[in-house]
Design a protein around this motif. Structure first.
Motif, PDB file in Angstrom:
ATOM      1  N   THR A   1      13.187  -6.367  -1.097  1.00 34.40           N
ATOM      2  CA  THR A   1      13.744  -5.142  -1.692  1.00 34.40           C
ATOM      3  C   THR A   1      13.463  -3.935  -0.801  1.00 34.40           C
ATOM      4  O   THR A   1      14.345  -3.119  -0.544  1.00 34.40           O
ATOM      5  CB  THR A   1      13.115  -4.908  -3.089  1.00 34.40           C
ATOM      6  N   VAL A   2      12.220  -3.818  -0.335  1.00 35.66           N
ATOM      7  CA  VAL A   2      11.829  -2.674   0.506  1.00 35.66           C
ATOM      8  C   VAL A   2      12.625  -2.694   1.816  1.00 35.66           C
ATOM      9  O   VAL A   2      13.154  -1.657   2.246  1.00 35.66           O
ATOM     10  CB  VAL A   2      10.305  -2.714   0.790  1.00 35.66           C
ATOM     11  N   ALA A   3      12.735  -3.858   2.446  1.00 33.13           N
ATOM     12  CA  ALA A   3      13.474  -3.956   3.724  1.00 33.13           C
ATOM     13  C   ALA A   3      14.930  -3.528   3.523  1.00 33.13           C
ATOM     14  O   ALA A   3      15.490  -2.784   4.342  1.00 33.13           O
ATOM     15  CB  ALA A   3      13.405  -5.379   4.269  1.00 33.13           C
ATOM     16  N   LYS A   4      15.519  -3.974   2.434  1.00 34.38           N
ATOM     17  CA  LYS A   4      16.926  -3.624   2.165  1.00 34.38           C
ATOM     18  C   LYS A   4      17.076  -2.124   1.944  1.00 34.38           C
ATOM     19  O   LYS A   4      18.036  -1.506   2.412  1.00 34.38           O
ATOM     20  CB  LYS A   4      17.413  -4.370   0.914  1.00 34.38           C
TER      21      LYS A   4
ATOM     22  N   LYS B   1      13.306   8.462   3.391  1.00 31.40           N
ATOM     23  CA  LYS B   1      14.270   8.494   2.290  1.00 31.40           C
ATOM     24  C   LYS B   1      14.009   7.358   1.301  1.00 31.40           C
ATOM     25  O   LYS B   1      14.222   7.504   0.100  1.00 31.40           O
ATOM     26  CB  LYS B   1      15.694   8.365   2.838  1.00 31.40           C
ATOM     27  N   ALA B   2      13.566   6.224   1.824  1.00 28.00           N
ATOM     28  CA  ALA B   2      13.448   5.024   0.983  1.00 28.00           C
ATOM     29  C   ALA B   2      12.146   4.958   0.191  1.00 28.00           C
ATOM     30  O   ALA B   2      12.124   4.440  -0.931  1.00 28.00           O
ATOM     31  CB  ALA B   2      13.574   3.783   1.874  1.00 28.00           C
ATOM     32  N   ILE B   3      11.062   5.462   0.757  1.00 30.30           N
ATOM     33  CA  ILE B   3       9.739   5.288   0.140  1.00 30.30           C
ATOM     34  C   ILE B   3       9.116   6.650  -0.177  1.00 30.30           C
ATOM     35  O   ILE B   3       8.867   7.441   0.742  1.00 30.30           O
ATOM     36  CB  ILE B   3       8.780   4.531   1.103  1.00 30.30           C
ATOM     37  N   PRO B   4       8.846   6.932  -1.444  1.00 29.28           N
ATOM     38  CA  PRO B   4       8.196   8.205  -1.775  1.00 29.28           C
ATOM     39  C   PRO B   4       6.802   8.261  -1.139  1.00 29.28           C
ATOM     40  O   PRO B   4       6.005   7.336  -1.313  1.00 29.28           O
ATOM     41  CB  PRO B   4       8.078   8.156  -3.307  1.00 29.28           C
ATOM     42  N   CYS B   5       6.536   9.320  -0.365  1.00 24.96           N
ATOM     43  CA  CYS B   5       5.234   9.454   0.295  1.00 24.96           C
ATOM     44  C   CYS B   5       5.074  10.884   0.794  1.00 24.96           C
ATOM     45  O   CYS B   5       6.045  11.639   0.850  1.00 24.96           O
ATOM     46  CB  CYS B   5       5.101   8.477   1.469  1.00 24.96           C
ATOM     47  N   GLU B   6       3.855  11.200   1.184  1.00 24.93           N
ATOM     48  CA  GLU B   6       3.573  12.543   1.701  1.00 24.93           C
ATOM     49  C   GLU B   6       4.241  12.761   3.068  1.00 24.93           C
ATOM     50  O   GLU B   6       4.780  13.802   3.350  1.00 24.93           O
ATOM     51  CB  GLU B   6       2.051  12.679   1.826  1.00 24.93           C
ATOM     52  N   ARG B   7       4.154  11.733   3.907  1.00 21.04           N
ATOM     53  CA  ARG B   7       4.769  11.762   5.235  1.00 21.04           C
ATOM     54  C   ARG B   7       4.714  10.374   5.868  1.00 21.04           C
ATOM     55  O   ARG B   7       4.095   9.463   5.317  1.00 21.04           O
ATOM     56  CB  ARG B   7       4.082  12.778   6.152  1.00 21.04           C
TER      57      ARG B   7
ATOM     58  N   ASP C   1       5.828  -4.933   8.444  1.00 22.61           N
ATOM     59  CA  ASP C   1       4.534  -5.543   8.778  1.00 22.61           C
ATOM     60  C   ASP C   1       4.151  -6.484   7.628  1.00 22.61           C
ATOM     61  O   ASP C   1       4.242  -6.126   6.463  1.00 22.61           O
ATOM     62  CB  ASP C   1       3.464  -4.455   8.949  1.00 22.61           C
ATOM     63  N   ILE C   2       3.738  -7.685   7.982  1.00 21.71           N
ATOM     64  CA  ILE C   2       3.454  -8.726   6.989  1.00 21.71           C
ATOM     65  C   ILE C   2       2.149  -8.461   6.219  1.00 21.71           C
ATOM     66  O   ILE C   2       1.929  -8.999   5.141  1.00 21.71           O
ATOM     67  CB  ILE C   2       3.432 -10.117   7.686  1.00 21.71           C
ATOM     68  N   ASN C   3       1.292  -7.625   6.790  1.00 18.98           N
ATOM     69  CA  ASN C   3       0.021  -7.285   6.125  1.00 18.98           C
ATOM     70  C   ASN C   3      -0.076  -5.757   6.055  1.00 18.98           C
ATOM     71  O   ASN C   3      -0.879  -5.140   6.759  1.00 18.98           O
ATOM     72  CB  ASN C   3      -1.134  -7.900   6.933  1.00 18.98           C
ATOM     73  N   PRO C   4       0.782  -5.149   5.221  1.00 14.67           N
ATOM     74  CA  PRO C   4       0.984  -3.691   5.302  1.00 14.67           C
ATOM     75  C   PRO C   4      -0.171  -2.845   4.794  1.00 14.67           C
ATOM     76  O   PRO C   4      -0.846  -3.212   3.829  1.00 14.67           O
ATOM     77  CB  PRO C   4       2.218  -3.486   4.414  1.00 14.67           C
ATOM     78  N   ASN C   5      -0.353  -1.708   5.437  1.00 20.80           N
ATOM     79  CA  ASN C   5      -1.294  -0.697   4.930  1.00 20.80           C
ATOM     80  C   ASN C   5      -0.741  -0.085   3.650  1.00 20.80           C
ATOM     81  O   ASN C   5      -1.499   0.341   2.780  1.00 20.80           O
ATOM     82  CB  ASN C   5      -1.444   0.448   5.941  1.00 20.80           C
ATOM     83  N   ALA C   6       0.582   0.005   3.591  1.00 22.16           N
ATOM     84  CA  ALA C   6       1.250   0.609   2.433  1.00 22.16           C
ATOM     85  C   ALA C   6       2.654   0.035   2.347  1.00 22.16           C
ATOM     86  O   ALA C   6       3.173  -0.512   3.342  1.00 22.16           O
ATOM     87  CB  ALA C   6       1.326   2.134   2.627  1.00 22.16           C
ATOM     88  N   LYS C   7       3.252   0.162   1.180  1.00 23.58           N
ATOM     89  CA  LYS C   7       4.611  -0.338   0.999  1.00 23.58           C
ATOM     90  C   LYS C   7       5.547   0.373   1.987  1.00 23.58           C
ATOM     91  O   LYS C   7       5.548   1.602   2.062  1.00 23.58           O
ATOM     92  CB  LYS C   7       5.058  -0.056  -0.444  1.00 23.58           C
ATOM     93  N   GLY C   8       6.307  -0.402   2.751  1.00 23.24           N
ATOM     94  CA  GLY C   8       7.239   0.185   3.719  1.00 23.24           C
ATOM     95  C   GLY C   8       6.704   0.211   5.147  1.00 23.24           C
ATOM     96  O   GLY C   8       7.436   0.575   6.076  1.00 23.24           O
ATOM     97  N   HIS C   9       5.448  -0.178   5.343  1.00 25.04           N
ATOM     98  CA  HIS C   9       4.848  -0.228   6.687  1.00 25.04           C
ATOM     99  C   HIS C   9       5.764  -1.056   7.601  1.00 25.04           C
ATOM    100  O   HIS C   9       5.986  -2.241   7.374  1.00 25.04           O
ATOM    101  CB  HIS C   9       3.457  -0.860   6.556  1.00 25.04           C
ATOM    102  N   THR C  10       6.266  -0.396   8.618  1.00 25.88           N
ATOM    103  CA  THR C  10       7.281  -1.021   9.487  1.00 25.88           C
ATOM    104  C   THR C  10       6.805  -1.042  10.936  1.00 25.88           C
ATOM    105  O   THR C  10       6.121  -0.122  11.387  1.00 25.88           O
ATOM    106  CB  THR C  10       8.602  -0.214   9.378  1.00 25.88           C
ATOM    107  N   LEU C  11       7.175  -2.086  11.636  1.00 24.70           N
ATOM    108  CA  LEU C  11       6.885  -2.190  13.077  1.00 24.70           C
ATOM    109  C   LEU C  11       8.188  -2.048  13.841  1.00 24.70           C
ATOM    110  O   LEU C  11       9.196  -2.661  13.465  1.00 24.70           O
ATOM    111  CB  LEU C  11       6.251  -3.544  13.401  1.00 24.70           C
ATOM    112  N   VAL C  12       8.172  -1.242  14.885  1.00 19.60           N
ATOM    113  CA  VAL C  12       9.348  -1.092  15.744  1.00 19.60           C
ATOM    114  C   VAL C  12       8.977  -1.587  17.131  1.00 19.60           C
ATOM    115  O   VAL C  12       7.978  -1.136  17.709  1.00 19.60           O
ATOM    116  CB  VAL C  12       9.803   0.385  15.824  1.00 19.60           C
TER     117      VAL C  12
END
Ligand code: AMP
Length: 130
Positions: A120-123, A73-79, A29-40
């Motif tokens: 970097t995050v996407a990779k 696996k990629a982004i440290p987070c609670e869930r 997502d180009i305007n993410p809530n958090a690092k790694g915010h992904t759209l499927v």
């Protein structure tokens, strides 16, 4: 007229791609809530999630599951939080958001990332996708 997400799938508009198969596409997502915010998204252009063909819907959930596992696996987070809204872009998209607090799901607190950080995050997510 094609939606902005169809243009992304077709490569007319750039995106930070995370994963893709014949029917689905995942990108940051180009305007993410958090690092790694992904759209499927399903590649098929449908406005509302419950108007999807049932098999495409099930496939979207399956693909989102695999992306969420990679995100964890990629982004440290609670869930990983999951949300479907679609009031802005009329093309079904599942938000997958690495969260630590309830506010991370509120779409008001936004994270600024540089182009390099997005790449970097996407990779990183992509490397963990199975
Ligand atoms: P909504 O339709 O309310 O679920 O939100 C649409 C989401 O798409 C928002 O989080 C936007 O930041 C995101 N978005 C819009 N345009 C793009 C784009 N070109 N690339 C990536 N994300 C986008």
């Amino acid at each position: 007229m094609a939606t902005i997400f169809t243009k992304i799938v077709q490569g007319e508009i750039p995106s930070y791609k995370v994963a893709e198969d014949e029917n689905y596409y995942a990108f940051l997502d180009i305007n993410p809530n958090a690092k790694g915010h992904t759209l499927v998204i399903p590649k098929q252009e449908v406005n509302k999630i419950f108007d999807l063909d049932k098999e495409i819907y099930k496939g979207l959930m399956d693909f989102s599951y695999r992306v969420a596992k990679a995100l964890e696996k990629a982004i440290p987070c609670e869930r990983i939080g999951m949300s479907v809204i679609g009031l802005e872009v009329p093309h079904v998209h599942v938000h997958l958001i690495p969260i630590n607090f309830m506010d991370d799901m509120r779409f008001v607190k936004k994270e600024k990332l540089s182009q390099e950080e997005f790449l970097t995050v996407a990779k990183l997510i992509s490397a963990n996708f199975q």
